[in-house]
Design an enzyme around this catalytic site. Structure first.
Site, PDB file in Angstrom:
ATOM      1  N   HIS A 154       0.837  -1.218   0.000  1.00 45.53           N
ATOM      2  CA  HIS A 154       0.000   0.000   0.000  1.00 45.53           C
ATOM      3  C   HIS A 154       0.866   1.261   0.000  1.00 45.53           C
ATOM      4  CE1 HIS A 154      -3.083  -2.923   1.193  1.00 45.53           C
ATOM      5  NE2 HIS A 154      -2.226  -3.315   2.122  1.00 45.53           N
ATOM      6  N   SER A 284      14.582  20.266 -15.398  1.00 48.29           N
ATOM      7  CA  SER A 284      13.476  21.224 -15.356  1.00 48.29           C
ATOM      8  C   SER A 284      13.957  22.549 -15.920  1.00 48.29           C
ATOM      9  CB  SER A 284      12.986  21.415 -13.919  1.00 48.29           C
ATOM     10  OG  SER A 284      12.138  22.544 -13.819  1.00 48.29           O
TER      11      SER A 284
END
Length: 479
Positions: A154, A284
């Site tokens: 999870h 970026s």
């Protein structure tokens, strides 16, 4: 490749897919295959007694690849039929053979049989790329078979595993994909030559009802195409469930690749494992420090396209009416070609990433040690029981200490002090030094390292040995 900036160009042709895969779905390959199939038909008919001469067949063989595409386009504009356009264009190059080209056949004889040949070649190329990725990942799994790391269920911290064991999960998915590709290849059959509704009525006429010759032509054509046999029955086309089966196999590769790429993206966020990053690569345009997992992100994007492509094959197979309907044609031109081009691009990315994964062992160890005190509590409790403690009481004390330690980490930003809390509790009859000494990561990975080595030895290495000659050139990845 020259680019027309005023018209649409598929990113698969300009950016993603390999030249090898692009060629398989090129006009040159397709129409050369048509001509080869017409030669196969003429050879088979000659061998079965029709008056076709060696001169006609030789003339056809001399003009397999020198296709006049402009002339074929002129004919198609006039006739509105692609197969007849190419028959006429080729007939001009082969005047002696012109009368017997396409004799007894319908359009799907060249269309469908050429598609099967392209599918076979494309599946074999995909297979080689799968083997290359499996080989790269197996080396990674072997190298890091025993490196403990934090496992997640999870995406929450769970019992530790090893980096190599995690890689075997990626590998196992790929072996399942390889099984599907091999199944597709083993069951792929050509249409043969069965006529407009699959009844071979034209050959009843050509062979004057000679049942032996009529029955012989399909197996003969299949063998000349490199197959053992043709499909046993058909309408005008081979069953479109074949396409559905193939596109589903490609979709499954997309599923495996998507899972791997997402795992790498999550691990990159945790700074544990990163994809390759070029020396001058910019992560970026605004944030110069960033190392975005661009290849893995592209891989998930393309995999998503690949996964949903399986629906095209399923819907087309379901939509076929009786012996033939043409609503499959336009869809298949897109779904088959782009499915394979996409899968080719996905596996090229997968190989590039798997061959250059960067592992940050100190970060992995740091994250694991931050969580180990919580994971060690069961062992701590059992040791305390051996010293005379009550298991139920100790369980409750550990629960209380664990919640308090977790709150200190989450709410106050403090380091984990669970071991200190347990050591200070007289019910456990131990000290912090003893507890800390017991927290060796190797003590908590179970059989992960052994499983990894066993899996490689029993499954992956034999697979690679059986496919030692299956090699393919790695593609340059533009990021």
């Amino acid at each position: 490749m020259p680019q027309d900036n005023n018209g649409y160009l598929s990113p698969f042709s300009t950016r993603y897919a390999s030249k090898e895969m692009q060629y398989l779905f090129s006009a040159q390959n397709k129409f050369s295959l048509w001509r080869k199939l017409w030669i196969i038909l003429a050879e088979a008919e000659q061998e079965l007694g029709l008056p076709i001469t060696d001169e006609q067949i030789s003339e056809m063989r001399a003009h397999v690849d020198d296709i006049d595409f402009d002339r074929a386009a002129e004919y198609e504009k006039k006739l509105r039929h692609d197969v007849m356009a190419h028959i006429h264009a080729w007939g001009e190059q082969c005047p002696t053979a012109r009368p017997i080209i396409h004799l007894g056949a319908t359009s799907c004889y060249v269309g469908d049989n050429a598609d099967v040949l392209i599918l076979r070649d494309a599946l074999q190329l995909i297979r080689k790329r799968l083997i290359a990725v499996i080989r790269a990942l197996s080396g990674f799994a072997e190298t890091y078979a025993g490196l403990p790391c934090l496992a997640f269920t999870h995406f929450q911290s769970a019992q530790p595993t090893t980096v190599g064991k995690r890689a075997t999960l990626w590998l196992n998915d790929l072996t399942l994909d390889l099984e599907e590709i091999d199944f597709c290849l083993s069951t792929l059959k050509p249409l043969g030559c069965k006529g407009t509704t699959g009844t071979q009525a034209s050959f009843v006429e050509l062979f004057h009802g000679d049942d032996e010759k009529i029955r012989a032509i399909d197996p003969l054509i299949a063998r000349k195409m490199g197959f053992e046999k043709a499909v046993p029955v058909s309408g005008q086309t081979y069953s479109r469930k074949t396409d559905s089966r193939v596109l589903n196999a490609l979709s499954q590769i997309g599923q495996s690749a998507h899972k791997f790429a997402n795992d790498i993206r999550l691990l990159a966020h945790k700074k544990e494992i990163e994809e390759p990053f070029e020396k001058n690569q910019i992560g970026s345009s605004a944030m110069a420090y960033k190392r975005n997992p661009m290849r893995s992100e592209r891989m998930t994007a393309l995999s998503r396209f690949l996964i949903v492509g399986a629906q095209n094959g399923a819907m087309t197979a379901a939509e076929q009416w009786f012996e033939r309907t043409l609503d499959d044609s336009a869809n298949r031109r897109l779904s088959l070609a782009e499915g394979f081009l996409c899968c080719d691009a996905v596996l090229s990315l997968y190989l590039n990433i798997a061959s250059g994964l960067v592992v940050y062992e100190k970060v992995i160890e740091k994250h694991l040690r931050e969580e180990l005190p919580f994971m060690a509590t069961e062992n701590i409790m059992m040791d305390a029981v051996e010293r005379g403690g009550d298991r139920q009481e100790l369980h409750e004390r550990i629960r209380v200490h664990s919640i308090a330690a977790a709150n200190a980490v989450k709410m106050e930003g403090k380091p984990c002090d669970l071991l200190s809390r347990i050591a200070a509790d007289p019910a456990f009859q131990t000290d912090e030094e003893t507890l800390t000494a017991s927290l060796s990561p190797e003590n908590y990975i179970g059989c992960a390292e052994k499983q990894t080595k066993q899996y490689l030895a029993e499954v992956i290495y034999p697979l690679l040995a059986d496919n030692e000659g299956q090699t393919v050139q790695a593609q340059e990845i533009n990021v």
